[in-house]
Design a protein around this motif. Sequence first.
Motif, PDB file in Angstrom:
ATOM      1  N   ASP A  12     -73.922  27.300 -81.484  1.00  0.00           N
ATOM      2  CA  ASP A  12     -75.035  26.766 -80.615  1.00  0.00           C
ATOM      3  C   ASP A  12     -75.162  27.806 -79.457  1.00  0.00           C
ATOM      4  OD1 ASP A  12     -73.897  25.662 -78.135  1.00  0.00           O
ATOM      5  OD2 ASP A  12     -73.265  24.139 -79.694  1.00  0.00           O
ATOM      6  N   ASP A  13     -76.328  27.667 -78.892  1.00  0.00           N
ATOM      7  CA  ASP A  13     -76.622  28.751 -77.873  1.00  0.00           C
ATOM      8  C   ASP A  13     -75.861  28.507 -76.422  1.00  0.00           C
ATOM      9  OD1 ASP A  13     -78.020  26.806 -76.620  1.00  0.00           O
ATOM     10  OD2 ASP A  13     -80.142  27.559 -76.626  1.00  0.00           O
ATOM     11  N   ASP A  36     -80.157  25.295 -83.701  1.00  0.00           N
ATOM     12  CA  ASP A  36     -80.338  24.567 -82.538  1.00  0.00           C
ATOM     13  C   ASP A  36     -79.669  22.996 -82.984  1.00  0.00           C
ATOM     14  OD1 ASP A  36     -81.915  23.387 -84.712  1.00  0.00           O
ATOM     15  OD2 ASP A  36     -83.917  24.202 -84.091  1.00  0.00           O
ATOM     16  N   ALA A  37     -80.033  21.882 -82.414  1.00  0.00           N
ATOM     17  CA  ALA A  37     -79.584  20.657 -82.637  1.00  0.00           C
ATOM     18  C   ALA A  37     -80.008  20.106 -83.939  1.00  0.00           C
ATOM     19  CB  ALA A  37     -80.085  19.811 -81.511  1.00  0.00           C
ATOM     20  N   VAL A  42     -82.010  29.962 -85.153  1.00  0.00           N
ATOM     21  CA  VAL A  42     -82.753  30.444 -83.937  1.00  0.00           C
ATOM     22  C   VAL A  42     -82.424  31.858 -83.626  1.00  0.00           C
ATOM     23  CG1 VAL A  42     -83.113  28.040 -83.085  1.00  0.00           C
ATOM     24  CG2 VAL A  42     -81.519  29.461 -82.289  1.00  0.00           C
ATOM     25  N   ARG A  65     -77.118  32.066 -75.195  1.00  0.00           N
ATOM     26  CA  ARG A  65     -78.610  32.155 -75.217  1.00  0.00           C
ATOM     27  C   ARG A  65     -79.137  33.511 -74.376  1.00  0.00           C
ATOM     28  NH1 ARG A  65     -77.285  28.214 -71.415  1.00  0.00           N
ATOM     29  NH2 ARG A  65     -77.683  26.454 -72.855  1.00  0.00           N
TER      30      ARG A  65
END
Length: 359
Positions: A12-13, A36-37, A42, A65
């Motif tokens: 994840d970011d 993402d969640a 993404v 990110r």
Amino acid sequence: MTQVQIDQMCVDDTYSLERAIARMDEGRRGIVLVIDAGRRLVGTITDGDVRRAILAKTKMDTPVRDLLLRKAGTEFERPITAPEGTDPQVCFQLIQSHRVTHLPLIDDQGRPVGLVTQEDFLPHAAAGLQAFVMAGGAGARLMPLTQDMPKPMLPIGDRPLMEILISRLREAGIRRVNVSLNYKADQISNHFGDGARFGVDLSYVTEDRPLGTAGALGLVETPKDTVLVINGDILTHVDFGAMVSFHREHRADLTMALRQYDVEVRYGVVECSGARIEALREKPVFNLFVNAGIYLLEPIVYQYIPNGTRFDMTDLVQKVMDAGCNVCGFPIREYWLDIGQRQDYDLAQQYAADGSVSK
């Protein structure tokens, strides 16, 4: 590729750059998929993105990110993808047209379910390259070890240094290897012969006098394709394929491998403007990049190499830059050791003893 394997490539970011690199190395595909969640894709972080972050001196605790934000406004702001079930030939066309090396496959919810890579269609990026090993130096700084033996023949564990290097080249798919010789040349040529015993095709270029770290290149015909040039006193696990991909992605005429090197000043450093002191830093550490002795050269570069004259790679790099050619730096994040002095040789023996050299 199974869904479990895909999941192991996902981050994840909020992941730090350091954790993302560790996940990338575990996956051994040169990419992590940022989700993402809802597990929707993404973005992607590739080996090239990591190398560019290192060049930018990005801290290892920087979140992923931030790396994705650097792609904003570029053609890679959103990842190039294809729906699951896409015909392989269409996938290959997408890889070629977008000049990417990885193509995630996504389901109708935008979640990653597969990955197609350039190597699914083409040989390993380094396969087919010709290599040129610079092995003519006298190794004066390693005396008396090199008094009766050329540096490339010094044993590291139970094998000569250059034998380990040749095996690395072969593992990367490189079969054609030129070797420059000068100091105690017969010991090298007698051991390696035509290279068949080591899985490569070896040719020798003998210097009648020392020609520096690039002069021997002027003794051969201009090649038709990219050439990997490497000093014969280097132990490394560098991913030659990743270096070639980086070189081609940046459309470089010459790429120099770089190594991070910290220089600690033992004193307080004072910055002045005239007589006025503007800043004072106590024992600062300067993070620099140094020449790692590995290069990729395009044929156009050979016109700047003199024939039969002492010439160093640093001279060549400067000439090529002065001519307006595209010269790029590729940071090495893998194991690397330049065996230039006795303490380096001792360190190499320690690595050999604990098995690190063979990993």
